[in-house]
Write a protein that holds these residues in place. Structure first.
Motif, PDB file in Angstrom:
ATOM      1  N   ILE A  73       1.065  -1.199   0.242  1.00 11.91           N
ATOM      2  CA  ILE A  73      -0.053  -0.045  -0.092  1.00 11.91           C
ATOM      3  C   ILE A  73       0.859   1.306  -0.035  1.00 11.91           C
ATOM      4  O   ILE A  73       1.676   1.265   0.915  1.00 11.91           O
ATOM      5  N   PRO A  74       0.770   2.149  -0.878  1.00  6.89           N
ATOM      6  CA  PRO A  74       1.458   3.417  -1.141  1.00  6.89           C
ATOM      7  C   PRO A  74       1.348   4.084   0.315  1.00  6.89           C
ATOM      8  O   PRO A  74       0.215   4.375   0.798  1.00  6.89           O
ATOM      9  N   ASP A  75       2.286   4.641   0.884  1.00 10.80           N
ATOM     10  CA  ASP A  75       2.113   5.408   2.048  1.00 10.80           C
ATOM     11  C   ASP A  75       1.319   6.542   1.670  1.00 10.80           C
ATOM     12  O   ASP A  75       1.792   7.504   0.613  1.00 10.80           O
ATOM     13  N   PRO A  76       0.278   6.992   2.439  1.00  9.42           N
ATOM     14  CA  PRO A  76      -0.624   7.944   2.027  1.00  9.42           C
ATOM     15  C   PRO A  76      -0.271   9.380   2.411  1.00  9.42           C
ATOM     16  O   PRO A  76      -0.846  10.325   1.881  1.00  9.42           O
ATOM     17  N   ARG A  77       1.099   9.664   2.719  1.00 14.17           N
ATOM     18  CA  ARG A  77       1.538  11.045   3.195  1.00 14.17           C
ATOM     19  C   ARG A  77       2.018  11.737   2.343  1.00 14.17           C
ATOM     20  O   ARG A  77       2.189  13.200   2.176  1.00 14.17           O
ATOM     21  N   CYS A  78       2.350  11.041   0.720  1.00 15.51           N
ATOM     22  CA  CYS A  78       2.594  11.879  -0.328  1.00 15.51           C
ATOM     23  C   CYS A  78       1.984  11.415  -1.550  1.00 15.51           C
ATOM     24  O   CYS A  78       1.721  10.226  -1.400  1.00 15.51           O
ATOM     25  N   ILE A  79       1.966  12.241  -2.568  1.00 17.31           N
ATOM     26  CA  ILE A  79       1.605  11.740  -3.893  1.00 17.31           C
ATOM     27  C   ILE A  79       2.395  10.892  -4.269  1.00 17.31           C
ATOM     28  O   ILE A  79       1.952   9.763  -4.673  1.00 17.31           O
ATOM     29  N   ASP A  80       3.585  11.290  -4.603  1.00 20.85           N
ATOM     30  CA  ASP A  80       4.628  10.425  -5.119  1.00 20.85           C
ATOM     31  C   ASP A  80       4.930   9.221  -3.978  1.00 20.85           C
ATOM     32  O   ASP A  80       5.819   9.789  -3.004  1.00 20.85           O
ATOM     33  N   PRO A  81       4.722   8.112  -4.144  1.00 23.94           N
ATOM     34  CA  PRO A  81       5.089   7.041  -2.979  1.00 23.94           C
ATOM     35  C   PRO A  81       6.598   6.902  -2.546  1.00 23.94           C
ATOM     36  O   PRO A  81       7.221   6.522  -3.410  1.00 23.94           O
ATOM     37  N   TRP A  82       6.932   7.313  -1.560  1.00 22.64           N
ATOM     38  CA  TRP A  82       8.485   7.272  -1.176  1.00 22.64           C
ATOM     39  C   TRP A  82       8.722   5.805  -0.448  1.00 22.64           C
ATOM     40  O   TRP A  82       9.857   5.233  -0.527  1.00 22.64           O
ATOM     41  N   VAL A  83       7.801   5.242  -0.106  1.00 29.46           N
ATOM     42  CA  VAL A  83       7.697   3.666   0.392  1.00 29.46           C
ATOM     43  C   VAL A  83       6.219   3.145   0.448  1.00 29.46           C
ATOM     44  O   VAL A  83       5.287   3.776   0.295  1.00 29.46           O
ATOM     45  N   PHE A  84       6.302   1.827   0.399  1.00 26.65           N
ATOM     46  CA  PHE A  84       5.140   0.984   0.687  1.00 26.65           C
ATOM     47  C   PHE A  84       4.890   0.530   1.803  1.00 26.65           C
ATOM     48  O   PHE A  84       6.008   0.184   2.741  1.00 26.65           O
ATOM     49  N   ARG A  85       3.942   0.106   2.264  1.00 21.59           N
ATOM     50  CA  ARG A  85       3.508  -0.430   3.550  1.00 21.59           C
ATOM     51  C   ARG A  85       2.804  -1.610   3.599  1.00 21.59           C
ATOM     52  O   ARG A  85       1.921  -1.609   2.561  1.00 21.59           O
ATOM     53  N   CYS A  86       2.887  -2.458   4.169  1.00 22.48           N
ATOM     54  CA  CYS A  86       2.176  -3.971   4.267  1.00 22.48           C
ATOM     55  C   CYS A  86       1.996  -4.251   5.518  1.00 22.48           C
ATOM     56  O   CYS A  86       2.822  -4.400   6.385  1.00 22.48           O
ATOM     57  N   LEU A  87       0.892  -4.776   5.762  1.00 24.80           N
ATOM     58  CA  LEU A  87       0.499  -5.502   7.189  1.00 24.80           C
ATOM     59  C   LEU A  87       0.635  -6.898   6.969  1.00 24.80           C
ATOM     60  O   LEU A  87      -0.464  -7.619   6.113  1.00 24.80           O
ATOM     61  N   SER A  88       1.481  -7.472   7.623  1.00 22.21           N
ATOM     62  CA  SER A  88       1.608  -8.984   7.506  1.00 22.21           C
ATOM     63  C   SER A  88       2.400  -9.802   8.673  1.00 22.21           C
ATOM     64  O   SER A  88       2.937  -8.870   9.384  1.00 22.21           O
ATOM     65  N   GLU A  89       1.955 -10.712   9.002  1.00 15.59           N
ATOM     66  CA  GLU A  89       2.650 -11.507  10.031  1.00 15.59           C
ATOM     67  C   GLU A  89       4.053 -12.102   9.626  1.00 15.59           C
ATOM     68  O   GLU A  89       5.056 -12.350  10.529  1.00 15.59           O
ATOM     69  N   SER A  90       4.337 -11.873   8.411  1.00 13.63           N
ATOM     70  CA  SER A  90       5.580 -12.616   7.997  1.00 13.63           C
ATOM     71  C   SER A  90       6.251 -11.585   6.867  1.00 13.63           C
ATOM     72  O   SER A  90       5.514 -10.837   6.277  1.00 13.63           O
ATOM     73  N   PRO A  91       7.407 -11.673   6.553  1.00  9.66           N
ATOM     74  CA  PRO A  91       8.091 -10.637   5.638  1.00  9.66           C
ATOM     75  C   PRO A  91       7.345 -10.886   4.272  1.00  9.66           C
ATOM     76  O   PRO A  91       7.265 -11.648   3.632  1.00  9.66           O
ATOM     77  N   PRO A  92       7.179  -9.471   3.649  1.00  7.44           N
ATOM     78  CA  PRO A  92       6.627  -9.657   2.260  1.00  7.44           C
ATOM     79  C   PRO A  92       7.659  -9.760   1.259  1.00  7.44           C
ATOM     80  O   PRO A  92       7.154  -9.817  -0.037  1.00  7.44           O
ATOM     81  N   SER A  93       8.938  -9.731   1.654  1.00 10.58           N
ATOM     82  CA  SER A  93      10.155  -9.829   0.409  1.00 10.58           C
ATOM     83  C   SER A  93      11.199 -10.819   1.115  1.00 10.58           C
ATOM     84  O   SER A  93      11.277 -10.944   2.215  1.00 10.58           O
ATOM     85  N   ARG A  94      11.883 -11.561   0.002  1.00 14.40           N
ATOM     86  CA  ARG A  94      12.926 -12.256   0.600  1.00 14.40           C
ATOM     87  C   ARG A  94      14.006 -11.553   1.168  1.00 14.40           C
ATOM     88  O   ARG A  94      14.677 -12.039   2.052  1.00 14.40           O
TER      89      ARG A  94
END
Length: 305
Positions: free
Chosen positions: A138-159
């Protein structure tokens, strides 16, 4: 001039230069963030009366940035609200240090509506991607240009999982977060750029603390704002954050540092004095103040003229 603009768009190039082994998708566990679950019928209406932003925005986006205020219009907590598949259930991300206080605050107002508030098992992950964004990011909602994405998960979303990226990047961009940088019951939302960070609606109905926020907005006078600072070196761990930032020429205090990460800082600064300053110092360190590119263009142009 002590001002240098930050370019928000080439974020991945910034990461590649500072973190040589970063992959095309890297994640970081944000250990100082907690997820609360708010559910039951009418919980959207319930939150609408407590937060600075408009819950109706979640009909067209996955998350929103907001603040919860006290009756005097001062910030108690900053938060990100996420919608779920159920219209009667939302996740609220907040600073872990005040998660219990946030939960208690919500329960105080939920007595009549019988809203359920509980801690979720989900963790908050910051995800840095240069391509191929996953639907759960989910794009961080604080800026129009996403500087980071957020993910709510119990495990790492990437390797690829790393530490220490998110906070330095956030502070470099001049975004304050959490109770250590946004003191509970002391800060005003517009001083912490809630209006520039898509965190406040001036068109929605009433909410706790609205009157003063609306009045300040309509007068157009916000003398102090959070700004990013650059230090020549990383200060010692026992440095005194209570020391003011000084304008070298006038020897007057023009700001106060609220958060530090290595040689970067966010500080609550007197905007006009900072812009016009020929030099800033903090203790024996000279500073550079930055105007973030996500500040409105018209305001930025008026300040530097």
């Amino acid at each position: 001039m002590a001002i240098r603009c930050i370019n928000l768009k080439p974020i991945f190039r910034f990461l590649s230069c500072n973190y040589r082994q970063i992959s095309s998708c890297t994640s970081e566990l944000l250990q100082n963030r907690t997820v609360l679950t708010i559910e039951r019928a009418s919980c959207s209406e319930f939150l609408q009366g407590l937060i600075t932003n408009d819950m109706d925005l979640l009909s067209s986006q996955k998350s929103l940035y907001t603040m919860l205020l006290n009756s005097k219009g001062r910030v108690l907590f900053d938060a990100i609200v996420y919608k779920t598949e159920s219209p009667d259930k939302f996740h609220l991300e907040c600073c872990s240090d005040v998660a219990d206080a946030v939960s208690k605050h919500l329960r105080v107002y939920s007595l009549r509506k019988k809203i359920a508030v509980s801690k979720s098992s989900l963790s908050v992950w910051a995800v840095f991607c240069d391509s191929g964004v996953d639907k759960d990011f989910i794009p961080d909602p604080r800026c129009i240009d996403p500087w980071v994405f957020r993910c709510l998960s119990e495990s790492p979303p990437s390797r690829d999982v790393k530490n220490g990226i998110y906070t330095k990047l956030r502070i470099s961009l001049g975004i304050a977060e959490g109770s250590k940088e946004i003191p509970v019951g002391e800060a005003f939302p517009l001083e912490y750029n809630a209006d520039f960070l898509n965190g406040v609606s001036f068109d929605k109905g009433c909410y706790v603390g609205q009157e003063l926020t609306a009045r300040v907005h309509h007068t157009g006078v916000v003398r102090k704002r959070i700004m990013p600072l650059e230090l020549p070196e990383e200060p010692s761990e026992d440095c005194d954050l209570s020391k003011p930032v000084i304008d070298v020429e006038s020897s007057k205090a023009v700001g106060k540092i609220r958060g530090l990460c290595e040689n970067r800082a966010v500080a609550l600064m007197r905007v006009k004095e900072t812009i016009s300053s020929k030099g800033l110092c903090w203790g024996n360190l000279n500073l550079k103040a930055n105007i973030p590119v996500w500040w409105p263009l018209l305001m930025t142009e008026s300040l530097v003229q």
